[in-house]
Design a protein around this motif. Structure first.
Motif, PDB file in Angstrom:
ATOM      1  N   ILE A 256      12.259  -2.583   5.365  1.00 26.61           N
ATOM      2  CA  ILE A 256      11.319  -1.798   6.179  1.00 26.61           C
ATOM      3  C   ILE A 256      10.523  -0.873   5.251  1.00 26.61           C
ATOM      4  O   ILE A 256       9.318  -0.681   5.414  1.00 26.61           O
ATOM      5  N   THR A 257      11.196  -0.323   4.250  1.00 25.81           N
ATOM      6  CA  THR A 257      10.518   0.539   3.284  1.00 25.81           C
ATOM      7  C   THR A 257       9.554  -0.294   2.437  1.00 25.81           C
ATOM      8  O   THR A 257       8.445   0.154   2.119  1.00 25.81           O
ATOM      9  N   ARG A 258       9.964  -1.511   2.091  1.00 28.74           N
ATOM     10  CA  ARG A 258       9.105  -2.433   1.322  1.00 28.74           C
ATOM     11  C   ARG A 258       7.774  -2.627   2.035  1.00 28.74           C
ATOM     12  O   ARG A 258       6.711  -2.512   1.431  1.00 28.74           O
ATOM     13  N   LYS A 259       7.866  -2.929   3.335  1.00 24.42           N
ATOM     14  CA  LYS A 259       6.644  -3.204   4.098  1.00 24.42           C
ATOM     15  C   LYS A 259       5.706  -1.987   4.067  1.00 24.42           C
ATOM     16  O   LYS A 259       4.509  -2.123   3.816  1.00 24.42           O
ATOM     17  N   ALA A 260       6.282  -0.808   4.299  1.00 22.08           N
ATOM     18  CA  ALA A 260       5.462   0.410   4.328  1.00 22.08           C
ATOM     19  C   ALA A 260       4.877   0.707   2.953  1.00 22.08           C
ATOM     20  O   ALA A 260       3.693   1.031   2.826  1.00 22.08           O
ATOM     21  N   VAL A 261       5.701   0.561   1.916  1.00 23.21           N
ATOM     22  CA  VAL A 261       5.250   0.898   0.556  1.00 23.21           C
ATOM     23  C   VAL A 261       4.155  -0.072   0.095  1.00 23.21           C
ATOM     24  O   VAL A 261       3.164   0.342  -0.512  1.00 23.21           O
ATOM     25  N   LEU A 262       4.295  -1.358   0.414  1.00 23.14           N
ATOM     26  CA  LEU A 262       3.257  -2.320   0.005  1.00 23.14           C
ATOM     27  C   LEU A 262       1.938  -2.023   0.725  1.00 23.14           C
ATOM     28  O   LEU A 262       0.865  -2.123   0.134  1.00 23.14           O
ATOM     29  N   ARG A 263       2.036  -1.646   1.991  1.00 24.54           N
ATOM     30  CA  ARG A 263       0.813  -1.278   2.732  1.00 24.54           C
ATOM     31  C   ARG A 263       0.170  -0.039   2.095  1.00 24.54           C
ATOM     32  O   ARG A 263      -1.033  -0.019   1.823  1.00 24.54           O
ATOM     33  N   MET A 264       0.982   0.950   1.785  1.00 22.73           N
ATOM     34  CA  MET A 264       0.452   2.190   1.194  1.00 22.73           C
ATOM     35  C   MET A 264      -0.111   1.939  -0.199  1.00 22.73           C
ATOM     36  O   MET A 264      -1.107   2.547  -0.586  1.00 22.73           O
ATOM     37  N   ALA A 265       0.523   1.040  -0.956  1.00 19.42           N
ATOM     38  CA  ALA A 265       0.021   0.711  -2.304  1.00 19.42           C
ATOM     39  C   ALA A 265      -1.370   0.100  -2.179  1.00 19.42           C
ATOM     40  O   ALA A 265      -2.289   0.452  -2.936  1.00 19.42           O
ATOM     41  N   GLU A 266      -1.538  -0.800  -1.223  1.00 16.45           N
ATOM     42  CA  GLU A 266      -2.848  -1.441  -1.071  1.00 16.45           C
ATOM     43  C   GLU A 266      -3.892  -0.448  -0.595  1.00 16.45           C
ATOM     44  O   GLU A 266      -5.030  -0.451  -1.064  1.00 16.45           O
ATOM     45  N   GLU A 267      -3.482   0.458   0.289  1.00 18.41           N
ATOM     46  CA  GLU A 267      -4.418   1.508   0.742  1.00 18.41           C
ATOM     47  C   GLU A 267      -4.838   2.412  -0.415  1.00 18.41           C
ATOM     48  O   GLU A 267      -5.940   2.933  -0.424  1.00 18.41           O
ATOM     49  N   ALA A 268      -3.927   2.571  -1.399  1.00 18.94           N
ATOM     50  CA  ALA A 268      -4.237   3.409  -2.571  1.00 18.94           C
ATOM     51  C   ALA A 268      -4.938   2.596  -3.665  1.00 18.94           C
ATOM     52  O   ALA A 268      -5.019   3.045  -4.812  1.00 18.94           O
ATOM     53  N   GLN A 269      -5.414   1.379  -3.302  1.00 23.62           N
ATOM     54  CA  GLN A 269      -6.150   0.496  -4.225  1.00 23.62           C
ATOM     55  C   GLN A 269      -5.298   0.017  -5.398  1.00 23.62           C
ATOM     56  O   GLN A 269      -5.826  -0.312  -6.460  1.00 23.62           O
ATOM     57  N   LEU A 270      -3.977  -0.010  -5.204  1.00 23.62           N
ATOM     58  CA  LEU A 270      -3.121  -0.545  -6.267  1.00 23.62           C
ATOM     59  C   LEU A 270      -2.973  -2.047  -6.043  1.00 23.62           C
ATOM     60  O   LEU A 270      -2.924  -2.510  -4.911  1.00 23.62           O
TER      61      LEU A 270
END
Ligand code: PDD
Length: 286
Positions: free
Chosen positions: A209-223
């Motif tokens: 569940i943390t993976r899903k959130a972190v990957l979404r946030m990484a993409e939002e941060a242009q990573l």
């Protein structure tokens, strides 16, 4: 302090909570679980955990013990009764018991067992361990083939953790067919030249569940994120690495099999993702 725990509809002091010795969770590890973190007295990503619980139950043809709304109410009540500001709520559902041991599943009208308890962990967000970063070792992955189902078969992950402790490390990453699957209780990532690499979802790993959130946030941060298989040697040659889980959020990894990553301190991307994750999740907590 004696905790108040939840067992099959009752809120009880932990010393009075009882489950049958014939329960299939106890005899056969025929049970699934979830761990939801609590920050500021609120639940982090309750929805994600409730959805994954339903999926685990469905995959095992196990009955749902209660509705999602009831589950939320139980979580919230335990957090309140135990005065948890930072910590975890552990939930376990088993196939129950029909009063004997048998490999055959009990009849369909057997009630599932549901148990929840809290773990008080002050300082979970501002963790000293996350400031230092984790040392990991690699071990073979000899778990069963349905790691996407969050069962309580945790003997091998526990042994992996003990192998790590014995080797002077904090945790272990597991390897199957030459590729890293995941950590003993977390998903695994490395970063090279600004690209975050992690194994794609399949039956081989838990769909964090943390993976899903972190990957979404990484993409939002242009990573940049690449979901692909990777070897432990790639991770050892990385600029930085980290793990994700509900109990440790984003945890920097500073050493793999005795090889220091970068300058041997938590990397900038792991630190940034931890900050973003905590900030965003606390805002969305329920
Ligand atoms: N473990 N992979 C494994 C094998 C895990 O056990 C966990 C979680 C994760 C991360 O999933 P999530 O982000 O949904 O927590 C990945 C929990 C925290 C535990 O067993 O305590």
């Amino acid at each position: 302090m004696t905790r108040t725990v939840y067992v099959n509809g009752d809120y009880l002091p932990e010393t009075e909570a009882k489950v049958s010795i014939f329960d299939r969770g106890f005899l056969m590890a025929d049970a699934v679980y979830e761990v939801t973190s609590v920050l500021g007295g609120k639940l982090i990503d309750f929805e994600g955990h409730a959805v994954r619980l339903k999926r685990s139950l469905d995959e095992l043809d196990m009955a749902e013990p209660c509705t999602k709304d009831e589950l939320l109410e139980i979580h919230r009540k335990l957090v309140e009764l135990n005065d948890i500001d930072e910590g975890l709520v552990y939930l376990q559902v088993t196939r129950g018991s029909d009063g004997d041991r048998d490999f055959v599943f009990p009849s369909e009208d057997t009630k599932p067992t549901i148990v929840l308890f809290t773990q008080n962990k002050p300082g979970l967000a501002d963790s000293a361990a996350a400031k230092v970063g984790a040392k990991i070792i690699s071990i073979e992955d000899i778990r069963w083939g349905r790691r996407d189902i969050k069962t309580v078969q945790l003997l091998y992950p526990s042994m992996g953790k003990m192998m790590a402790k014995k080797a002077g490390a904090d945790d272990a990453w597991m390897i199957e067919d030459g590729h890293v699957t995941e950590g003993t209780s977390n998903n695994a990532y490395f970063v090279k030249d600004g690209v975050i690499v992690t194994r794609p979802l399949s039956n081989d790993i838990l769909h964090g569940i943390t993976r899903k959130a972190v990957l979404r946030m990484a993409e939002e941060a242009q990573l940049k994120v690449e979901e692909r298989l990777f070897t432990i040697d790639e991770a050892k040659a990385a600029d930085e690495a980290f793990t994700t889980s509900a109990s440790a959020f984003v945890m920097p990894v500073v050493e793999i099999d005795g090889v220091a990553l970068g300058d041997g301190t938590p990397g900038p991307i792991a630190k940034r993702l931890r900050e973003i994750y905590l900030e965003e999740s606390i805002k969305a907590a329920v």
